[in-house]
Write a protein that holds these residues in place. Structure first.
Motif, PDB file in Angstrom:
ATOM      1  N   LEU A 101       0.819  -1.219   0.000  1.00 19.61           N
ATOM      2  CA  LEU A 101       0.000   0.000   0.000  1.00 19.61           C
ATOM      3  C   LEU A 101       0.851   1.266   0.000  1.00 19.61           C
ATOM      4  O   LEU A 101       0.556   2.215  -0.730  1.00 19.61           O
ATOM      5  CB  LEU A 101      -0.943  -0.007   1.201  1.00 19.61           C
ATOM      6  CG  LEU A 101      -1.855   1.203   1.351  1.00 19.61           C
ATOM      7  CD1 LEU A 101      -2.806   1.295   0.158  1.00 19.61           C
ATOM      8  CD2 LEU A 101      -2.623   1.136   2.644  1.00 19.61           C
ATOM      9  N   LYS A 102       1.915   1.287   0.781  1.00 19.81           N
ATOM     10  CA  LYS A 102       2.753   2.486   0.872  1.00 19.81           C
ATOM     11  C   LYS A 102       3.404   2.788  -0.474  1.00 19.81           C
ATOM     12  O   LYS A 102       3.426   3.931  -0.923  1.00 19.81           O
ATOM     13  CB  LYS A 102       3.806   2.310   1.955  1.00 19.81           C
ATOM     14  CG  LYS A 102       4.598   3.558   2.217  1.00 19.81           C
ATOM     15  CD  LYS A 102       5.358   3.430   3.507  1.00 19.81           C
ATOM     16  CE  LYS A 102       6.101   4.695   3.782  1.00 19.81           C
ATOM     17  NZ  LYS A 102       5.411   5.600   4.662  1.00 19.81           N
ATOM     18  N   SER A 103       3.921   1.786  -1.137  1.00 17.74           N
ATOM     19  CA  SER A 103       4.541   1.968  -2.453  1.00 17.74           C
ATOM     20  C   SER A 103       3.519   2.434  -3.477  1.00 17.74           C
ATOM     21  O   SER A 103       3.811   3.267  -4.337  1.00 17.74           O
ATOM     22  CB  SER A 103       5.188   0.657  -2.893  1.00 17.74           C
ATOM     23  OG  SER A 103       5.750   0.796  -4.160  1.00 17.74           O
ATOM     24  N   TYR A 104       2.296   1.914  -3.363  1.00 18.67           N
ATOM     25  CA  TYR A 104       1.201   2.325  -4.260  1.00 18.67           C
ATOM     26  C   TYR A 104       0.898   3.807  -4.095  1.00 18.67           C
ATOM     27  O   TYR A 104       0.753   4.536  -5.070  1.00 18.67           O
ATOM     28  CB  TYR A 104      -0.043   1.480  -3.960  1.00 18.67           C
ATOM     29  CG  TYR A 104      -1.304   1.981  -4.601  1.00 18.67           C
ATOM     30  CD1 TYR A 104      -1.573   1.741  -5.944  1.00 18.67           C
ATOM     31  CD2 TYR A 104      -2.242   2.708  -3.866  1.00 18.67           C
ATOM     32  CE1 TYR A 104      -2.733   2.199  -6.527  1.00 18.67           C
ATOM     33  CE2 TYR A 104      -3.394   3.171  -4.444  1.00 18.67           C
ATOM     34  CZ  TYR A 104      -3.641   2.912  -5.781  1.00 18.67           C
ATOM     35  OH  TYR A 104      -4.785   3.387  -6.365  1.00 18.67           O
ATOM     36  N   GLN A 105       0.816   4.263  -2.850  1.00 16.56           N
ATOM     37  CA  GLN A 105       0.516   5.669  -2.595  1.00 16.56           C
ATOM     38  C   GLN A 105       1.632   6.578  -3.092  1.00 16.56           C
ATOM     39  O   GLN A 105       1.374   7.625  -3.692  1.00 16.56           O
ATOM     40  CB  GLN A 105       0.282   5.887  -1.091  1.00 16.56           C
ATOM     41  CG  GLN A 105      -0.977   5.239  -0.601  1.00 16.56           C
ATOM     42  CD  GLN A 105      -1.097   5.268   0.905  1.00 16.56           C
ATOM     43  OE1 GLN A 105      -0.112   5.462   1.619  1.00 16.56           O
ATOM     44  NE2 GLN A 105      -2.314   5.057   1.406  1.00 16.56           N
ATOM     45  N   ILE A 106       2.875   6.190  -2.872  1.00 12.70           N
ATOM     46  CA  ILE A 106       4.012   6.992  -3.342  1.00 12.70           C
ATOM     47  C   ILE A 106       4.011   7.060  -4.861  1.00 12.70           C
ATOM     48  O   ILE A 106       4.209   8.131  -5.451  1.00 12.70           O
ATOM     49  CB  ILE A 106       5.338   6.404  -2.809  1.00 12.70           C
ATOM     50  CG1 ILE A 106       5.425   6.580  -1.297  1.00 12.70           C
ATOM     51  CG2 ILE A 106       6.538   7.038  -3.496  1.00 12.70           C
ATOM     52  CD1 ILE A 106       6.552   5.815  -0.654  1.00 12.70           C
ATOM     53  N   LEU A 107       3.772   5.935  -5.505  1.00 13.94           N
ATOM     54  CA  LEU A 107       3.796   5.885  -6.974  1.00 13.94           C
ATOM     55  C   LEU A 107       2.685   6.725  -7.593  1.00 13.94           C
ATOM     56  O   LEU A 107       2.930   7.474  -8.537  1.00 13.94           O
ATOM     57  CB  LEU A 107       3.677   4.433  -7.444  1.00 13.94           C
ATOM     58  CG  LEU A 107       3.818   4.194  -8.942  1.00 13.94           C
ATOM     59  CD1 LEU A 107       5.253   4.460  -9.370  1.00 13.94           C
ATOM     60  CD2 LEU A 107       3.433   2.786  -9.279  1.00 13.94           C
ATOM     61  N   THR A 108       1.488   6.628  -7.055  1.00 16.86           N
ATOM     62  CA  THR A 108       0.390   7.418  -7.621  1.00 16.86           C
ATOM     63  C   THR A 108       0.612   8.905  -7.409  1.00 16.86           C
ATOM     64  O   THR A 108       0.223   9.717  -8.253  1.00 16.86           O
ATOM     65  CB  THR A 108      -0.966   7.001  -7.019  1.00 16.86           C
ATOM     66  OG1 THR A 108      -0.900   7.052  -5.607  1.00 16.86           O
ATOM     67  CG2 THR A 108      -1.373   5.622  -7.501  1.00 16.86           C
ATOM     68  N   ASN A 109       1.243   9.284  -6.315  1.00 12.84           N
ATOM     69  CA  ASN A 109       1.551  10.697  -6.097  1.00 12.84           C
ATOM     70  C   ASN A 109       2.631  11.184  -7.052  1.00 12.84           C
ATOM     71  O   ASN A 109       2.536  12.280  -7.600  1.00 12.84           O
ATOM     72  CB  ASN A 109       1.991  10.945  -4.649  1.00 12.84           C
ATOM     73  CG  ASN A 109       0.834  10.867  -3.688  1.00 12.84           C
ATOM     74  OD1 ASN A 109      -0.309  11.072  -4.066  1.00 12.84           O
ATOM     75  ND2 ASN A 109       1.130  10.548  -2.447  1.00 12.84           N
ATOM     76  N   GLN A 110       3.683  10.383  -7.261  1.00 13.65           N
ATOM     77  CA  GLN A 110       4.787  10.801  -8.129  1.00 13.65           C
ATOM     78  C   GLN A 110       4.359  10.881  -9.588  1.00 13.65           C
ATOM     79  O   GLN A 110       4.749  11.800 -10.300  1.00 13.65           O
ATOM     80  CB  GLN A 110       5.973   9.852  -7.989  1.00 13.65           C
ATOM     81  CG  GLN A 110       6.742  10.049  -6.711  1.00 13.65           C
ATOM     82  CD  GLN A 110       7.930   9.135  -6.633  1.00 13.65           C
ATOM     83  OE1 GLN A 110       8.022   8.137  -7.354  1.00 13.65           O
ATOM     84  NE2 GLN A 110       8.855   9.451  -5.747  1.00 13.65           N
ATOM     85  N   LEU A 111       3.574   9.913 -10.037  1.00 14.27           N
ATOM     86  CA  LEU A 111       3.154   9.888 -11.436  1.00 14.27           C
ATOM     87  C   LEU A 111       1.922  10.748 -11.685  1.00 14.27           C
ATOM     88  O   LEU A 111       1.525  10.940 -12.836  1.00 14.27           O
ATOM     89  CB  LEU A 111       2.876   8.449 -11.886  1.00 14.27           C
ATOM     90  CG  LEU A 111       4.069   7.509 -11.876  1.00 14.27           C
ATOM     91  CD1 LEU A 111       3.638   6.121 -12.301  1.00 14.27           C
ATOM     92  CD2 LEU A 111       5.173   8.007 -12.776  1.00 14.27           C
ATOM     93  N   LYS A 112       1.307  11.225 -10.607  1.00  9.96           N
ATOM     94  CA  LYS A 112       0.099  12.052 -10.684  1.00  9.96           C
ATOM     95  C   LYS A 112      -1.014  11.352 -11.477  1.00  9.96           C
ATOM     96  O   LYS A 112      -1.596  11.906 -12.387  1.00  9.96           O
ATOM     97  CB  LYS A 112       0.407  13.415 -11.275  1.00  9.96           C
ATOM     98  CG  LYS A 112       1.319  14.231 -10.390  1.00  9.96           C
ATOM     99  CD  LYS A 112       1.559  15.599 -10.935  1.00  9.96           C
ATOM    100  CE  LYS A 112       2.485  16.341  -9.989  1.00  9.96           C
ATOM    101  NZ  LYS A 112       2.927  17.599 -10.501  1.00  9.96           N
ATOM    102  N   ILE A 113      -1.265  10.090 -11.096  1.00 11.49           N
ATOM    103  CA  ILE A 113      -2.364   9.341 -11.698  1.00 11.49           C
ATOM    104  C   ILE A 113      -3.428   9.135 -10.636  1.00 11.49           C
ATOM    105  O   ILE A 113      -3.145   9.145  -9.424  1.00 11.49           O
ATOM    106  CB  ILE A 113      -1.910   7.983 -12.290  1.00 11.49           C
ATOM    107  CG1 ILE A 113      -1.168   7.129 -11.272  1.00 11.49           C
ATOM    108  CG2 ILE A 113      -1.043   8.210 -13.497  1.00 11.49           C
ATOM    109  CD1 ILE A 113      -0.732   5.789 -11.790  1.00 11.49           C
TER     110      ILE A 113
END
Length: 88
Positions: free
Chosen positions: A70-82
């Motif tokens: 979950l933590k990696s998912y949240q970081i990734l969606t924030n960085q990629l702005k998806i």
């Protein structure tokens, strides 16, 4: 390619190139390129179909990442702005 995507790309180490996060990143990059292509060539239906397939694959990978990390998912969606997935 936006600057935040470049920063994320260079932060991926050699060991993590096949990881779920890097696959989502590369698919997002292809989605950006295809959408800009489709803005010019709106009747290119084979590219539309390819875009739909890529979107489906990215969605499946995001679901997998959401369930496993979950933590990696949240970081990734924030960085990629998806957008994040809808959770029931």
């Amino acid at each position: 390619m936006p600057i935040n995507l470049l920063i994320y790309f260079f932060s991926i180490s050699k060991k993590k190139q096949g990881s779920t996060e890097s696959q989502i990143f590369f698919l997002t990059n292809r989605i950006i390129k295809l959408t800009s292509h489709l803005k010019i060539h709106s009747k290119d239906y084979s590219s539309q179909r390819g875009l739909w397939k890529i979107l489906g694959k990215r969605k499946r990978l995001l679901i997998f990442l959401l369930k496993t990390n979950l933590k990696s998912y949240q970081i990734l969606t924030n960085q990629l702005k998806i957008r994040r997935l809808k959770q029931n």
